[in-house]
Design an enzyme around this catalytic site. Sequence first.
Site, PDB file in Angstrom:
ATOM      1  N   CYS A  29     -31.990 -13.065  12.897  1.00 36.01           N
ATOM      2  CA  CYS A  29     -32.876 -12.681  12.075  1.00 36.01           C
ATOM      3  C   CYS A  29     -33.689 -14.412  12.582  1.00 36.01           C
ATOM      4  O   CYS A  29     -35.182 -13.884  12.588  1.00 36.01           O
ATOM      5  CB  CYS A  29     -32.931 -13.214  10.374  1.00 36.01           C
ATOM      6  N   LYS A  83     -21.470 -16.883  12.180  1.00 33.48           N
ATOM      7  CA  LYS A  83     -20.571 -17.096  10.605  1.00 33.48           C
ATOM      8  C   LYS A  83     -19.484 -16.055  10.083  1.00 33.48           C
ATOM      9  O   LYS A  83     -18.960 -14.863  10.341  1.00 33.48           O
ATOM     10  CB  LYS A  83     -22.093 -16.945   9.353  1.00 33.48           C
ATOM     11  N   GLY A 108     -30.517  -0.535   8.448  1.00 26.85           N
ATOM     12  CA  GLY A 108     -30.306   0.469   7.874  1.00 26.85           C
ATOM     13  C   GLY A 108     -28.705   0.747   7.165  1.00 26.85           C
ATOM     14  O   GLY A 108     -28.492   1.543   5.995  1.00 26.85           O
ATOM     15  N   ARG A 112     -24.480 -11.722  16.999  1.00 25.59           N
ATOM     16  CA  ARG A 112     -26.264 -11.985  17.773  1.00 25.59           C
ATOM     17  C   ARG A 112     -26.343 -12.920  17.769  1.00 25.59           C
ATOM     18  O   ARG A 112     -26.505 -13.842  16.552  1.00 25.59           O
ATOM     19  CB  ARG A 112     -26.935 -10.979  17.415  1.00 25.59           C
ATOM     20  N   PHE A 149     -33.642  -8.535   2.878  1.00 18.98           N
ATOM     21  CA  PHE A 149     -33.386 -10.287   2.657  1.00 18.98           C
ATOM     22  C   PHE A 149     -32.144 -10.099   1.751  1.00 18.98           C
ATOM     23  O   PHE A 149     -31.211 -11.376   1.980  1.00 18.98           O
ATOM     24  CB  PHE A 149     -33.449 -10.670   1.042  1.00 18.98           C
ATOM     25  N   LYS A 163     -41.125 -12.575   3.946  1.00 18.02           N
ATOM     26  CA  LYS A 163     -39.680 -12.318   4.753  1.00 18.02           C
ATOM     27  C   LYS A 163     -40.130 -13.066   5.769  1.00 18.02           C
ATOM     28  O   LYS A 163     -38.991 -14.025   5.974  1.00 18.02           O
ATOM     29  CB  LYS A 163     -39.433 -10.954   5.484  1.00 18.02           C
TER      30      LYS A 163
END
Length: 480
Positions: free
Chosen positions: A272, A335, A13, A342, A158, A216
């Site tokens: 994700c 990364k 967001g 997470r 994305f 997605k």
Amino acid sequence: MVKICCIGAGYVGGPTMAVIALKCPSVEVVVVDISVSRITAWNSDQLPIYEPGLDDVVEQCRGRNLFFSTDVEKHVAEADMVFVSVNTPTKTRGLGAGKAADLTYWESAARMIADVSKSDKIVVEKSTVPVKTAEAIEKILTHNSKGIKFQILSNPEFLAEGTAIEDLFTPDRVLIGGRETPDGQKAVQALKDIYSQWVPEDRILTTNLWSAELSKLAANAFLAQRISSVNAMSALCESTGADVTQVSYAVGKDTRIGPKFLNASVGFGGSCFQKDILNLVYICECNGLPEVAEYWRQVIKINDYQKSRFVNRIVSSMFNTVANKKIGILGFAFKKDTGDTRETPAIDVCKCLLGDKARLSIYDPQVTEDQIQRDLTLSKFYWDHPEHLQSLSPGTVKQVSIVWDAYSAVKDAHGLCILTEWDEFKTLDFQKIYDNMQKPAFVFDGRNIVNVEKLREIGFIVYSIGRPVDAWLKDMPAVA
Ligand code: UDX
Ligand code: ADP
């Protein structure tokens, strides 16, 4: 002036709305969240997330046409378009626990929108959700609408963390799914008008609702599958003497395959990939497709295998015991260029080493001590359930110390593990590190960033994922 309100000031967001505000000066964007601390941070000089280029974008628009507020209901009521970007965690209990998405936050956001709305609205699904969520949300909205018209769109994000601003400025594609009715198509056009202010028309794809939602999940599953494929190869490379970096380079030269996302690693992380694949698996099972579910489940199984294989290498090369040995951990984020932890592979690797009684000294340039301690004490999937988090104070793992530079992390250590590919780790003075470590000194590179030959010349025993193994390691085969 079009008014946009975004519910959820998180990793998706926040940056997405900041870029919309920057690119569309005639649109007023308010990002709302129930978390007071998050909103306070968005309104300060210390933004709640680390993302290259984000500070600059926020600085240009905040107070102009970009606002952050905790007054959720007021801004939702005033908006023409409401983006919903709240958490969609994996369920930790009940039906589908460990697989299905928990839509509690989504449902409560939808009910609140229906409650406070006094004018027609377009509701845009931004968080990744199981296919057909839009339909469920549409039902909640229309059954509670008091005559107000809602159009629901799916506009999956994305962006990748660390490159979010770049991804938002020049996306490969923007996907907008909507109802195939005249009102539905009008809503699609309204959102398209926003993106087309900076995204070329041919990159804005429109589909039906379900295709957008499934695309997605599919995109993330395909990306994760590439990593698990190359990681599976890395195990075979180690057994046969091939070098996975050479194999993936050769494979990626095929233009049909392409070179990206073929870096072998200690495993993929992030909020994700695992969540979306588990979701996909659950959807397949619910639709009577166990073979398809099993196919995708393997992507996660290989990822778990890769993490445990890495730990096994560490333990077996250090004479089968790490008890009381100091191990320096370089990198904790999932990364580089993000402070996000997470589902980072570092959590599993560190927890396993702690289980074997190692002492860990952890350094990451962007992750706080509090976050690391929290991650090492919480159970799986809890990170995405704020209602649990609030009631838990972060524990402290005694065998763990958090330090603020790489050299302190590895001082007097028996081994060092690279778990995140931060650029600064590529230019460390390894001679200095070697001189200050216990001997034999081990390097376990989970990201293939070190110069193996050079390190071996210095005297290190080196394990680098998928690369020909040291004679030392050959004598101590890892238990798979
Ligand atoms: C991902 C998708 O890329 C993005 O499109 C989607 O919107 C959200 O999920 P993100 O999780 O931010 O983005 O990061 P990504 O760059 O995809 O990396 C995910 C994980 O895979 C990281 O742990 C990364 O280190 C790992 N990875 C990536 C590899 O191990 N090897 C690779 O070749 C590429
Ligand atoms: P993502 O990575 O998808 O952006 P985050 O967890 O970073 O996910 O962000 C989701 C945000 O949504 C959190 O800051 C959380 O406080 C917020 N949130 C969840 N439910 C609501 C709600 N009903 N109203 C407002 N904000 C919410």
